[in-house]
Design a protein around this motif. Sequence first.
Motif: not given
Length: 255
Positions: A30-34
């Motif tokens: 998982v590269k990015k989490i918002v």
Amino acid sequence: MYIDTHAHIQDDMLKDRIDKVLFDAKTNNVKKIVCASYDIKSSCDAVNISQKYENVYAIVGVHPENCEEYNENLEKELANLCKDKKVVAIGEIGLDYHYTKENKVIQKEVFISQILLANKLKLPIVIHTRDAIGDTMEIVRKYANCLKNGVVFHCFNASEEILNEIINMGFYVSYGGVITFNNAKNLINIVEKTPLDKILTETDCPYLSPVPFRGQINEPKNINLIIKKISEIKNIDLNELEKIIENNTKKIFKI
Ligand SMILES: [Zn+2]
């Protein structure tokens, strides 16, 4: 690489072990989490977490269930939080008539106030709508001029007609664990009809764990199951889909 565009990692169920949650996300590609918010406290927490972790971004706003807490001072606080570069949108905002319809008027007022705030701050919005798609669309149509920075319909689940209208307006729809459920036949048909360049992916953790983890506490690391399901429905190579979703996320949230 995967992106979770809607995760409540500031929630009590996850925040005490957030290092582990983010470590597990990273080791699962998982590269990015918002980090999406639902009231003023969760908005402050989301910004704090995004400041601490490079790959975490924040969405701030007041969910319709918490609309009664919205006032001028709170709006100022939200605007202040948005000065932080890691804040990428206002959300989740919208209408929810599932538990109560009694405060419809306030829900609408608070939804509209936050649309206007997002427009002023040149930010996109993330919409939550439950048992209220008719009124939600009425407001979206009426305020279309104030939605030029983009709109995401989070955890989308509506008719093909509504989907088409949303897509024609240039907006995005985000899909989560619900698409993996056994009874998701209609929704799968909607995913199939959604243009690839308008799809985002989310866990909505700690809720809505995808199959086979249904009923358990959800985490960003499970996003792979949702992307895999979309790749099956759309009959598209997983790597290709990952790149498209990364690109879509970049367009709407500038990350
Ligand atoms: Zn949510």
